[in-house]
Scaffold this active site. Structure first.
Site, PDB file in Angstrom:
ATOM      1  N   GLU A  35      46.278  57.796  32.112  1.00  0.00           N
ATOM      2  CA  GLU A  35      46.293  56.364  31.820  1.00  0.00           C
ATOM      3  C   GLU A  35      46.452  56.166  30.314  1.00  0.00           C
ATOM      4  O   GLU A  35      45.689  56.715  29.526  1.00  0.00           O
ATOM      5  CB  GLU A  35      45.014  55.693  32.314  1.00  0.00           C
ATOM      6  CG  GLU A  35      44.807  54.262  31.862  1.00  0.00           C
ATOM      7  CD  GLU A  35      45.982  53.344  32.223  1.00  0.00           C
ATOM      8  OE1 GLU A  35      46.479  52.657  31.303  1.00  0.00           O
ATOM      9  OE2 GLU A  35      46.402  53.327  33.393  1.00  0.00           O
ATOM     10  N   ALA A 184      52.350  32.183  41.632  1.00  0.00           N
ATOM     11  CA  ALA A 184      50.892  32.287  41.598  1.00  0.00           C
ATOM     12  C   ALA A 184      50.348  32.277  40.170  1.00  0.00           C
ATOM     13  O   ALA A 184      49.404  31.542  39.856  1.00  0.00           O
ATOM     14  CB  ALA A 184      50.448  33.552  42.330  1.00  0.00           C
ATOM     15  N   ILE A 185      50.953  33.071  39.282  1.00  0.00           N
ATOM     16  CA  ILE A 185      50.452  33.148  37.904  1.00  0.00           C
ATOM     17  C   ILE A 185      50.606  31.807  37.202  1.00  0.00           C
ATOM     18  O   ILE A 185      49.682  31.309  36.557  1.00  0.00           O
ATOM     19  CB  ILE A 185      51.187  34.263  37.127  1.00  0.00           C
ATOM     20  CG1 ILE A 185      50.850  35.633  37.721  1.00  0.00           C
ATOM     21  CG2 ILE A 185      50.813  34.230  35.642  1.00  0.00           C
ATOM     22  CD1 ILE A 185      51.660  36.774  37.131  1.00  0.00           C
ATOM     23  N   HIS A 446      29.314  27.398  63.251  1.00  0.00           N
ATOM     24  CA  HIS A 446      29.295  26.003  62.806  1.00  0.00           C
ATOM     25  C   HIS A 446      28.034  25.764  61.980  1.00  0.00           C
ATOM     26  O   HIS A 446      26.968  26.254  62.335  1.00  0.00           O
ATOM     27  CB  HIS A 446      29.293  25.077  64.028  1.00  0.00           C
ATOM     28  CG  HIS A 446      29.110  23.624  63.674  1.00  0.00           C
ATOM     29  ND1 HIS A 446      30.142  22.848  63.199  1.00  0.00           N
ATOM     30  CD2 HIS A 446      28.008  22.819  63.708  1.00  0.00           C
ATOM     31  CE1 HIS A 446      29.696  21.613  62.972  1.00  0.00           C
ATOM     32  NE2 HIS A 446      28.407  21.578  63.264  1.00  0.00           N
TER      33      HIS A 446
END
Length: 467
Positions: A35, A184-185, A446
């Site tokens: 990474e 969405a962003i 409910h």
């Protein structure tokens, strides 16, 4: 220094990469993750998680200015932008440290650096331009993610013109904002800033907002956004942005062929993402790239033996949970696990955390008809649900699409409070290949918002109770 020889190495520590690594370790593979920035990837650090923290804050701000509805009053309500940003960043840090703990727990080596393919079963790792280490592995999974797409005439400068990254850490709250793109962003940022009192304008090149959603839901969403004060231009495009001391002047070409100028303090670019397929050593390999995305088969295999790819770098839907599932599927197929199935992207739920929230899974009504299905469609409004009324959240609807002949649930589309939590019920139904019979026979508690899911199914077959 970590070992240099592994059974499996994952390039990228986002929600696809780190999940793939954990599953590989569980299956007995000697595993490493390379990474280059931070574990958790964009999602945990600059995407899903910190934006949800911001949206929670804007929801609170909305409620504080709507207290009279609930019998409360408050004076001089204010906020501190720096503290808002800190809350969001601190939330992200907590999860990032959690992922690091998971790596240690599962005995996965984490190598800090940028990895490139360097021959069959080989990777070369660099850090700050300097060679760090060479790795070998029988299996290499590319999970390099994606980055924000830019426009040739609208270049982000980090000051006036923002990508999602700068939009998450404003130094001050702007008075006005232009959001380019209504996916969405784009709509999450539009919703956040609107609820924080910013004058927001959205420009979308397609003919509707949230263009991948069912058109009926998109139309509902637009009316809701406009009622909240967001200005929306669809079938329009931004042809240029000039920046200055006081912000930006955008030139907008409307769908009617007219040209308008818009003065705003800041601009947010939200026009999609581009796969990170460059500079990872794909040259002279069998890995194919189309439109910046790596081509894979149903098991995430590339054209290069022993090299796989998952997540945003392989294309839509660009969602963390899809990447994670691909990671698990890929590793289990490599390990020869029984009963592993390819990822069906039509069973991947999509969630947008604007206000009101939007969520969906499966085919839209239009999409189902285009495939030749004769459909039965059910709808149920939030305003007929007791829990929604009690919450003061009576805006929304649930829509379900069934095959008329078989009763198969083809798709579900929802807009309203907490639909991002509700949608998994329909996701389970599709995974189990449920028909209307099983859904009708399911007892929903409910009072809950989930009752609307039941009622929508009943409505599709002419049996609604509460509408």
């Amino acid at each position: 220094m970590a070992a240099s020889s592994y059974d499996l190495v994952v390039v990228g520590g986002g929600p696809g990469g780190y999940v793939a690594a954990i599953r590989a370790s569980q299956l007995g593979f000697k595993t490493a993750v390379v990474e280059r920035e931070h574990m958790g990837g964009i999602c945990l650090n600059w995407g899903c998680i910190p934006t949800k923290a911001l949206l929670r804050i804007s929801e609170i701000n909305h409620l504080l200015h709507d207290l009279d509805k609930y019998g409360f009053s408050a004076k001089e309500v204010s906020f501190d932008t720096a503290k808002i940003v800190k809350y969001s960043r601190d939330t992200a840090k907590k999860l990032t440290s959690g992922v690091q703990h998971l790596m240690k727990k599962n005995k996965i080596d984490v190598i800090d650096g940028h990895a490139k393919l360097a021959g069959k079963g080989k990777l070369s790792v660099e850090k700050d331009g300097k060679h760090v280490q060479d790795l070998t592995a029988q299996h290499i999974i590319l999970a390099t993610g994606a980055r924000a797409r830019t426009l040739p005439n609208v270049e982000p400068d980090g000051d006036v013109v923002w990508t999602y990254k700068e939009a998450m850490v404003p130094k001050k709250m702007p008075k006005s904002l232009l959001v380019i793109g209504s996916g969405a962003i784009g709509m999450e940022f539009a919703s956040f800033y609107n609820d924080m009192g910013v004058d927001v304008t959205v420009v979308e090149v397609m003919d509707r907002v949230l263009p991948v959603e069912d058109p009926e839901i998109s139309d509902f969403a637009r009316k809701s956004f406009e009622k909240k004060g967001i200005t929306i231009h669809t079938g329009a495009k931004v042809t240029g942005v000039e920046t200055g001391k006081n912000g930006a002047r955008a030139t907008v070409e409307t769908g009617k062929g007219e040209t308008q100028t818009l003065d705003v303090e800041n601009v947010v670019l939200a026009v999609g993402i581009v796969g990170n397929s460059e500079n990872i050593g794909l040259e002279n390999t069998g890995v194919q790239v189309e439109k910046n995305h790596i081509v894979v088969d149903e098991w995430q295999r590339t054209g290069e033996p022993g090299v796989y790819a998952i997540g945003d770098v392989v294309g839509p839907p660009w969602l963390a949970h899809k990447a994670s599932h691909e990671g698990v599927t890929c590793v289990e197929k490599i390990a020869g696990v029984n009963d592993v199935h390819p990822v069906d992207t039509e069973n991947v739920p999509a969630c947008t955390y604007c206000r009101p929230q939007v969520a969906s899974v499966g085919l839209t009504e239009e999409g189902a008809k285009a495939r030749g299905h004769s459909v039965k469609v059910g709808r149920f409004p939030y305003q007929a649900n007791g829990k929604a009324l009690a919450l003061g959240e009576a805006e929304g609807m649930v829509k379900t699409v069934f095959d008329e002949a078989t009763g198969a649930l083809l798709g579900a589309h929802m807009i309203g409070a907490e639909v991002t939590e509700l949608i998994q019920g329909y996701g389970i139904a599709r995974t189990l290949e449920s028909t209307e019979t099983e859904l009708m026979h399911t007892i929903f508690p409910h009072p809950t918002l989930s009752e609307m899911m039941h009622e929508s199914v009943l409505d599709a077959f002419g049996r609604p109770i509460h509408v």
